[in-house]
Scaffold this active site. Structure first.
Site, PDB file in Angstrom:
ATOM      1  N   HIS A   1       0.837  -1.472  -0.254  1.00 39.73           N
ATOM      2  CA  HIS A   1      -0.228   0.138  -0.084  1.00 39.73           C
ATOM      3  C   HIS A   1       1.052   1.266   0.222  1.00 39.73           C
ATOM      4  CE1 HIS A   1       1.113   0.152   4.295  1.00 39.73           C
ATOM      5  NE2 HIS A   1       0.305   1.156   4.670  1.00 39.73           N
TER       6      HIS A   1
ATOM      7  N   LYS B   1      10.341  -8.234   5.991  1.00 41.26           N
ATOM      8  CA  LYS B   1      11.403  -9.393   6.442  1.00 41.26           C
ATOM      9  C   LYS B   1      11.736  -9.918   5.730  1.00 41.26           C
ATOM     10  CE  LYS B   1      12.536  -8.713  11.298  1.00 41.26           C
ATOM     11  NZ  LYS B   1      12.062  -7.420  11.883  1.00 41.26           N
TER      12      LYS B   1
END
Length: 474
Positions: free
Chosen positions: A68, A109
């Site tokens: 986003h 991550k």
């Protein structure tokens, strides 16, 4: 399924559970909520590296949880515990953490499944560089795509290797330095990064202690001064947290390490304890302090603020009822289990959640990224201008009043901001503003019973609005 996988799965499930608990208080339909929850891209690679005379196949991951906002942002860890579930959970937390502190990144991550202690520096460099080349091949790294950082088992050294590998594979990228954060200063790092998480913890708890209404509920006075604090973990985060609390006038009554804890109602000096630890190999037997052989018992001692800054799940259903603190600040990732969270909330203990409180690291990583993109050190443009302006002001004051400003006062007033001053100031503003947003939800939205749920609501609201504005769900 192994116990390791089971524990990692429950960590992922607990993130999802917290999300769903908060989602009920938002206005978004199920489609948007499912998109916010979903991991957008998952890279799982295996690559060969020559270690000694043998070829080893290394397993590694990079997860981009949300697109986003770009780039995605999140650390890379070296650990045998690394697996897809864990990396997905940590990437999701990064998405929500960035949204809470208004850092315009999606969550990411990465992890390499190795025991880094088993390899020489040269071998670790080979593994890190090969991992980076895999990320480049799959378009999982870049200043506007995905920006890694240090995490468990990695440091500024590994970030330098990543930068050098990326830059060599992208020789025309003028912004190559911004492909990774947590770098040494000489490689484009930012001053203030080392203490960022601990300082962010201090700013967050200090802000929580500034609301009279909230402190009265806990039976505590407003402010930090005089409050009794216990810190678990004397690593980078724990040490800096303890140091800042001590400097603000709090009383460090307890310090906890993996091999025991010490407690002194009259207060401990964190630097003296560190010196004792370096001399003796541990914190036990510090002069004037009571030894507590079992570190878990250290968490249960009397204090006003308890700050677990080390391991996951140290407060659980079996010991939560024995916690005597009135506030718990989650400096570590996931130091409370969900059962412990419920027990502490029922007891009226104010829990300041990790998803907000330890966001100092990613906030200062954002400042480093901006510095790399702007190609100028913070303070370079304004420092001398500020000092010259202050000089003129002093001259005007002295000529108007007929009094001379003392040398000490002159020196203090004339100092223009350095990079570290601006970084600390930006971090302070971020932590104060974000806590107020979370607290507004906590105090004004009916049915929200804890700050963790309020923090997740805060994150979901911001991400949901982004998706609506992107026009993905007409």
């Amino acid at each position: 399924m192994s116990s390791t996988n089971a524990s990692n799965q429950s960590f992922f499930e607990s993130v999802q559970r917290n999300f769903e608990k908060a989602a009920k208080f938002t206005r978004f339909d199920r489609g948007i909520l499912d998109q916010i929850k979903a991991c957008n891209s998952i890279l799982r690679v295996k690559f060969p590296v020559k270690i000694g005379n043998e070829i080893e196949v290394i397993e590694a991951y990079r997860v981009q949880h949300s697109h986003h906002k770009l780039p995605c942002k999140g650390g890379i860890r070296f650990s045998l515990e690394v697996d897809q579930e864990e990396v997905m959970a940590l990437a999701a937390l990064m998405t929500y953490k960035c949204a809470i502190v208004n850092v315009p990144f999606g969550g990411g991550k990465g992890g390499i499944k190795i025991d880094s202690k088993k390899y020489s520096d040269f071998e670790l460099e080979k593994i890190t560089r090969r991992y980076t080349s895999e990320l480049c091949k799959k378009n999982f790294i870049g200043p506007g795509i995905d920006v890694p950082a240090p995490d468990y088992g990695t440091s500024s050294r590994e970030m330098t290797w990543i930068l050098d590998t990326y830059a060599s594979l992208n020789p025309n990228d003028i912004n190559a330095q911004a492909c990774v954060t947590g770098k040494p200063i000489a490689q484009g790092g930012v001053r203030g990064r080392a203490e960022a998480t601990g300082l962010g913890v201090f700013f967050g708890i200090r802000e929580a202690c500034s609301f009279q209404e909230d402190m009265e509920k806990l039976g505590l006075p407003v402010g930090i001064a005089g409050k009794r604090v216990i810190v678990q973990g004397l690593g980078n985060v724990g040490y800096h947290t303890a140091k800042y609390f001590q400097e603000a006038g709090a009383k460090l009554v307890g310090l906890i390490e993996y091999n025991g804890a010490i407690y002194d109602e009259n207060g401990l000096d964190v630097d003296a304890v560190q010196a004792h630890r370096q001399k003796t190999g541990g914190i036990l037997n510090f002069p004037g302090a009571i030894n507590i052989a079992d570190p878990a018992e250290g968490l249960e001692q009397s204090c006003d603020i308890l700050i677990p800054a080390a391991l996951e799940s140290v407060i659980h259903k079996d010991n939560a009822n024995r916690i005597q603190a009135k506030m718990v600040g989650e400096a570590a990732n996931g130091p409370l289990t969900s059962e412990a969270d419920e027990i502490l909330n029922k007891k009226g203990i104010l829990v300041i959640p990790d998803i907000y409180l330890n966001a100092g690291g990613v906030t200062v990583s954002y400042f480093e990224w901006l510095k790399n993109l702007s190609h100028v050190r913070y303070g370079r443009l304004e420092k001398r201008f500020s000092e010259n302006m202050y000089h003129e002001l002093i001259d005007i004051i002295e000529s108007t009043t007929g009094k001379k400003v003392s040398e000490l006062e002159r020196k203090t007033i004339l100092r223009g901001p350095d990079e570290i001053d601006l970084v600390h100031s930006g971090l302070e503003d971020t932590m104060i503003g974000s806590y107020r947003e979370i607290r507004d939800i906590y105090t004004s939205q009916e049915g929200v019973k804890d700050l963790r749920t309020a923090a997740f609501i805060c994150a979901i609201n911001k991400i949901g609005v982004s998706y609506e504005q992107l026009g993905i769900f007409p």
